[in-house]
Motif scaffolding. Sequence first.
Motif, PDB file in Angstrom:
ATOM      1  N   ALA A  66       0.826  -1.205   0.000  1.00  0.00           N
ATOM      2  CA  ALA A  66       0.000   0.000   0.000  1.00  0.00           C
ATOM      3  C   ALA A  66       0.865   1.261   0.000  1.00  0.00           C
ATOM      4  N   LEU A  67       1.873   1.310   0.888  1.00  0.00           N
ATOM      5  CA  LEU A  67       2.760   2.472   1.009  1.00  0.00           C
ATOM      6  C   LEU A  67       4.170   1.947   1.237  1.00  0.00           C
ATOM      7  N   SER A  68       5.065   2.221   0.305  1.00  0.00           N
ATOM      8  CA  SER A  68       6.423   1.685   0.374  1.00  0.00           C
ATOM      9  C   SER A  68       7.437   2.814   0.224  1.00  0.00           C
ATOM     10  N   VAL A  69       8.413   2.862   1.137  1.00  0.00           N
ATOM     11  CA  VAL A  69       9.449   3.898   1.081  1.00  0.00           C
ATOM     12  C   VAL A  69      10.833   3.305   1.271  1.00  0.00           C
ATOM     13  N   CYS A  70      11.786   3.875   0.557  1.00  0.00           N
ATOM     14  CA  CYS A  70      13.200   3.592   0.726  1.00  0.00           C
ATOM     15  C   CYS A  70      13.898   4.943   0.713  1.00  0.00           C
ATOM     16  N   GLY A  71      15.188   4.957   0.961  1.00  0.00           N
ATOM     17  CA  GLY A  71      15.912   6.228   0.952  1.00  0.00           C
ATOM     18  C   GLY A  71      16.265   6.682   2.343  1.00  0.00           C
ATOM     19  N   GLU A  72      16.313   7.989   2.542  1.00  0.00           N
ATOM     20  CA  GLU A  72      16.701   8.537   3.844  1.00  0.00           C
ATOM     21  C   GLU A  72      15.754   9.639   4.278  1.00  0.00           C
ATOM     22  N   GLY A  73      15.494   9.655   5.589  1.00  0.00           N
ATOM     23  CA  GLY A  73      14.806  10.775   6.203  1.00  0.00           C
ATOM     24  C   GLY A  73      13.356  10.980   5.824  1.00  0.00           C
TER      25      GLY A  73
END
Length: 132
Positions: A66-73
């Motif tokens: 549904a909601l996916s995040v990678c990366g920083e901050g």
Amino acid sequence: MERLHIHHTAGAGIRRLKGDVEGVVIRRCHIHDTGGPGVRIDATGNCVVEDCTIEDIGLIHTSALALSVCGEGTLIRHNLVRRCPYTAIHSAGARGIVIECNRMEDYMQQLNDGAAIYVFGGKGTVYRGNAA
């Protein structure tokens, strides 16, 4: 204030933001009835997803997050995520992610190897005030 509505897509609601994308703010959106994921961010950092409703996603692709995040901050807060076939909120290999005050309902409707919030390989992730 008007809400942005994204719906009836064959794929993602908000497609993968990738690479040197910084400071993206996704706020007060209603993302629903998507064939794939609701929101996917893989950006360099300082992104915000808040006050959104993400529901009825993965209607074609049952492994959709549904909601996916990678990366920083990245900050993920005050969102309602419901009626999804797999994981509600996902993060992989991210650093300094804050996931707070989100509500998840009716997740894992078709697959069973995820969770309301599924995070792995990250550092410095903060979870607080979430309800499932």
